[in-house]
Design an enzyme around this catalytic site. Sequence first.
Site, short mmCIF file in Angstrom:
data_model
loop_
_atom_site.label_atom_id
_atom_site.label_comp_id
_atom_site.label_asym_id
_atom_site.label_seq_id
_atom_site.Cartn_x
_atom_site.Cartn_y
_atom_site.Cartn_z
N LYS A 46 -6.74 3.65 -3.24
CA LYS A 46 -7.14 3.62 -1.83
C LYS A 46 -7.38 5.04 -1.32
O LYS A 46 -6.62 5.95 -1.64
CB LYS A 46 -6.03 2.92 -1.03
N ASP A 92 0.86 -1.18 0.00
CA ASP A 92 0.00 0.00 0.00
C ASP A 92 0.90 1.23 0.00
O ASP A 92 1.51 1.57 1.01
CB ASP A 92 -0.91 0.02 1.24
N LYS A 104 -10.13 0.53 -2.50
CA LYS A 104 -10.00 0.21 -1.08
C LYS A 104 -10.36 1.45 -0.27
O LYS A 104 -9.81 2.53 -0.49
CB LYS A 104 -8.58 -0.25 -0.73
#
Length: 223
Positions: free
Chosen positions: A152, A91, A181
Amino acid sequence: MKLEYNRIIDSTLVKADTLPHEIDTLCADAHKYQFFAVCVNPSYVSYAKNILKNTAVQLCCVVGFPLGQTTQKQKVYEAKIAIKEGADEIDMVMNIAEFKKRCACVITEIRAVKKVCGKRKLKVIIETALLTNDEIKDAVNVCIDGNADYVKTSTGFSFRGASLEDVQIMNNAAANLIKIKASGGIKTAKQFIDLFQAGASRIGTSNAVQIMQELKKMNHEYH
């Protein structure tokens, strides 16, 4: 068949004062509830991997976190080390300042980290709290062009986390070309379900166990 909500959860612990016993609990709970993944800081990748080695739980590591203000070389190196130590997913925080300057280097940077990841999933954090609605749309397209697997919402370190509107905007912009996400400030089952229904196919939260317990009371199926 009802959705198994536990399988879209990244149970997250990335605070600065995280201690080993907290990682122990994070991993034990993830195995118990069969969460998809746990997400940790780079310093805990090898430690968490050792705990999770006989489980199906994936290990996610943050890169360029939480500001995104490291160079491409640094992010690539950080991702390489994390993968070497056992990370299954990365991430990464986008360079938000360069994005606002409309620099093509942001796409180049995402592609470079994705190249290191190979088949491993790369999620790019765009920090929606710092973007306008139009910038959120543009950031989704940048992540698509960068070959990221997910875009995300948040690090959880800005003045707010994911909002329903953020995810709706991202979902419309994604056009099924990239997954979403949601993360940051997700503390209740209602938030969780609303964000999922808005288009988030993965949800990061530091309140995963509490959310699962709430879902159970609401009679939603899970393992």
